[in-house]
Design a protein around this motif. Structure first.
Motif, short mmCIF file in Angstrom:
data_model
loop_
_atom_site.label_atom_id
_atom_site.label_comp_id
_atom_site.label_asym_id
_atom_site.label_seq_id
_atom_site.Cartn_x
_atom_site.Cartn_y
_atom_site.Cartn_z
N VAL A 56 42.33 44.67 32.19
CA VAL A 56 42.98 45.92 32.02
C VAL A 56 42.42 46.00 31.45
O VAL A 56 41.48 47.35 31.08
CB VAL A 56 44.12 45.71 32.09
CG1 VAL A 56 44.27 46.83 31.29
CG2 VAL A 56 45.97 45.59 32.63
N HIS A 57 41.16 45.42 30.24
CA HIS A 57 40.56 45.61 29.50
C HIS A 57 39.18 46.08 30.85
O HIS A 57 38.60 47.31 29.94
CB HIS A 57 40.16 44.84 28.84
CG HIS A 57 38.75 44.95 27.39
ND1 HIS A 57 37.33 44.20 28.15
CD2 HIS A 57 39.19 45.63 26.26
CE1 HIS A 57 36.93 44.90 26.98
NE2 HIS A 57 37.90 45.76 25.83
N MET A 58 39.13 45.52 30.78
CA MET A 58 37.46 46.02 32.02
C MET A 58 37.69 46.54 32.51
O MET A 58 37.04 48.03 32.45
CB MET A 58 37.66 44.04 32.98
CG MET A 58 36.07 44.40 34.11
SD MET A 58 36.70 42.83 35.18
CE MET A 58 37.42 43.50 36.51
N LEU A 59 38.47 46.84 33.53
CA LEU A 59 39.38 48.34 34.07
C LEU A 59 39.28 49.83 33.47
O LEU A 59 38.77 50.46 34.50
CB LEU A 59 40.30 47.86 35.50
CG LEU A 59 40.61 47.13 36.00
CD1 LEU A 59 41.77 47.34 36.84
CD2 LEU A 59 39.90 46.99 36.80
N ILE A 87 44.79 35.55 42.72
CA ILE A 87 43.48 35.06 42.84
C ILE A 87 44.07 33.51 43.43
O ILE A 87 43.14 33.24 44.48
CB ILE A 87 42.95 35.08 42.19
CG1 ILE A 87 40.72 34.37 42.54
CG2 ILE A 87 43.73 33.95 41.10
CD1 ILE A 87 40.06 34.84 41.17
N ASP A 88 45.03 32.94 42.96
CA ASP A 88 45.71 32.11 43.60
C ASP A 88 45.70 31.82 44.74
O ASP A 88 45.00 30.54 45.35
CB ASP A 88 46.95 31.60 42.47
CG ASP A 88 46.06 31.65 41.13
OD1 ASP A 88 45.30 31.43 40.48
OD2 ASP A 88 47.32 31.27 40.27
N ILE A 89 46.87 32.63 45.37
CA ILE A 89 46.17 32.83 46.02
C ILE A 89 45.45 32.82 47.39
O ILE A 89 45.48 32.12 48.59
CB ILE A 89 47.70 33.61 46.99
CG1 ILE A 89 49.31 33.66 46.29
CG2 ILE A 89 47.80 33.83 48.49
CD1 ILE A 89 50.19 34.67 46.25
N TYR A 90 44.10 33.79 47.17
CA TYR A 90 43.39 34.01 47.71
C TYR A 90 42.37 32.28 47.99
O TYR A 90 42.16 31.73 49.25
CB TYR A 90 42.20 35.18 46.84
CG TYR A 90 43.01 36.10 46.76
CD1 TYR A 90 44.40 36.64 47.52
CD2 TYR A 90 42.10 36.85 46.08
CE1 TYR A 90 44.58 38.12 47.38
CE2 TYR A 90 42.72 38.05 46.20
CZ TYR A 90 43.98 38.60 46.44
OH TYR A 90 44.45 40.39 46.43
N PHE A 91 43.06 31.81 47.04
CA PHE A 91 41.82 30.20 46.82
C PHE A 91 42.66 29.84 48.14
O PHE A 91 42.85 28.49 49.12
CB PHE A 91 41.99 29.68 45.59
CG PHE A 91 41.22 30.28 44.66
CD1 PHE A 91 39.72 29.94 45.28
CD2 PHE A 91 40.80 30.60 43.54
CE1 PHE A 91 38.47 29.60 44.71
CE2 PHE A 91 39.95 31.25 42.97
CZ PHE A 91 38.51 30.91 43.29
N THR A 127 34.52 41.96 39.69
CA THR A 127 35.28 40.41 38.92
C THR A 127 35.43 40.07 38.27
O THR A 127 34.20 39.79 37.00
CB THR A 127 35.24 39.55 39.59
OG1 THR A 127 33.63 39.17 39.23
CG2 THR A 127 35.49 39.68 41.34
N LEU A 128 36.18 39.62 36.43
CA LEU A 128 36.44 39.58 36.04
C LEU A 128 35.88 38.20 35.24
O LEU A 128 35.33 38.72 34.23
CB LEU A 128 38.08 39.16 34.95
CG LEU A 128 38.33 38.33 33.73
CD1 LEU A 128 37.71 39.95 32.65
CD2 LEU A 128 39.57 38.31 33.83
#
Length: 323
Positions: free
Chosen positions: A127-130, A43-47, A263-264
């Motif tokens: 991972v918990h979310m998924l 996500i850092d790269i997306y920003f 998204t988390l």
């Protein structure tokens, strides 16, 4: 003064510059955190590229870190100077110091170090979310996991094994496949060619009820073709580019499939959800069910190199910056 990596304009790794900034002061409801370790994520790269827009420029990228409370702002309760804390999703982590809303951090257990926390908070809560929020996986099911040797992938393989799931892990090389297998993947597929046919063979034609795809553009259609009727496509990353041009008919003709793009930040927007996920993650680490692998460490000044390695898929496990 403190050091921070900032983006002055969107672009390649070269736009990441190391700047000296005045020490920040925590506002109402905030703490000042001296960071001991910083997580590096896609996500850092997306920003950095502008796929996700920053509130303003210049800006400090990064979403994840761990450190020690240096100061406490007004109206903050439950935290004190010297407390060890970590956070999974708050923009501005590529820095020696940062302010952050107190309700976005969690206190670290004594047996979890800063490096482990910075390598595991965003990935582990993802991972918990998924596995337990987006799709409630149950023992005996077979799931397909892309980038199974990456930071999220290795944790997912371990967590899924703990839940009694059979993981088919997709990787880019035999070496990465062996690493994923050591971390709980039951089957390994190298590359994306003829993916659906290979999954069909491994599942005796049944295919899988859920696919976890962080690669994006290159694998999206192939992932859909791996699903059983009424299966769930979980697209949670764009490592190969953004998925575009989706039609509802693509889901209908493949067996009334479901598609989600979680998204988390959405799933832990409320503090009770953040605490619940963190407690589950710390428990998994504490009982030895989850071993956090830090494959790469870079100095803060080497943030560009860290992102280059991640973007080139030349990393395994988690990547952290050390201030």
């Amino acid at each position: 003064m403190y050091r921070a990596v900032r983006i002055h304009d969107y672009g390649g790794p070269e736009v990441l510059t190391l700047d000296m900034l005045p020490d920040p002061v925590p506002g109402r409801g905030e703490i000042l955190l001296r960071q001991e370790a910083i997580g590096v994520n896609f996500i850092d790269i997306y920003f950095r590229k502008g796929i996700y827009k920053l509130p303003s420029l210049p800006a400090v990228p990064g979403m994840e870190g761990a450190g020690v409370v240096e100061a406490v702002g007004a109206d903050v309760t439950g935290l004190a100077l010297g407390d060890r804390v970590a956070y999974p999703s708050a923009l501005g982590s590529y820095a020696e110091l940062r302010t952050i809303a107190a309700d976005r951090v969690v206190t670290l257990p004594p047996d979890i170090g800063f490096d482990t926390a910075a390598a595991a908070m965003l990935r582990g809560l993802t991972v918990h979310m998924l596995l337990q929020e987006v799709y409630q996986a149950t023992a005996g099911e077979t799931i397909l996991v892309h980038a199974a040797a990456g930071g999220v992938g290795l944790l997912m393989c371990q967590w899924a094994r703990h839940l009694g799931l059979r993981v088919i892990g997709v990787v880019s090389s035999e070496d990465k496949g062996e690493l994923a297998r050591q971390n709980g993947a039951a089957e390994i597929l190298v590359g994306h060619d003829n993916l659906a046919a290979r999954v069909r063979k491994l599942t005796d034609g049944a295919m899988v009820p859920v696919v976890y795809d962080s690669v994006g553009k290159e694998t999206f259609v192939a992932s859909l073709d791996c699903l059983a009727p009424r299966g769930l496509m979980v697209s949670y990353g764009n490592a190969s580019g953004e998925v575009t041009g989706i039609s509802a008919g693509m889901l209908a003709t493949r067996g009334s499939l479901y598609l989600t793009r979680p998204t988390l930040a959405t799933y832990i927007a409320q503090r009770p959800a953040l605490l619940k996920g963190a407690a589950a993650l710390f428990d998994m680490i504490g009982q030895g069910a989850l071993a956090v692998r830090i494959g790469q460490r870079f100095a803060l000044a080497e943030a560009a190199a860290a992102q280059q390695a991640l973007e080139a898929r030349a990393t395994t496990g988690s990547t952290i910056l050390v201030p």
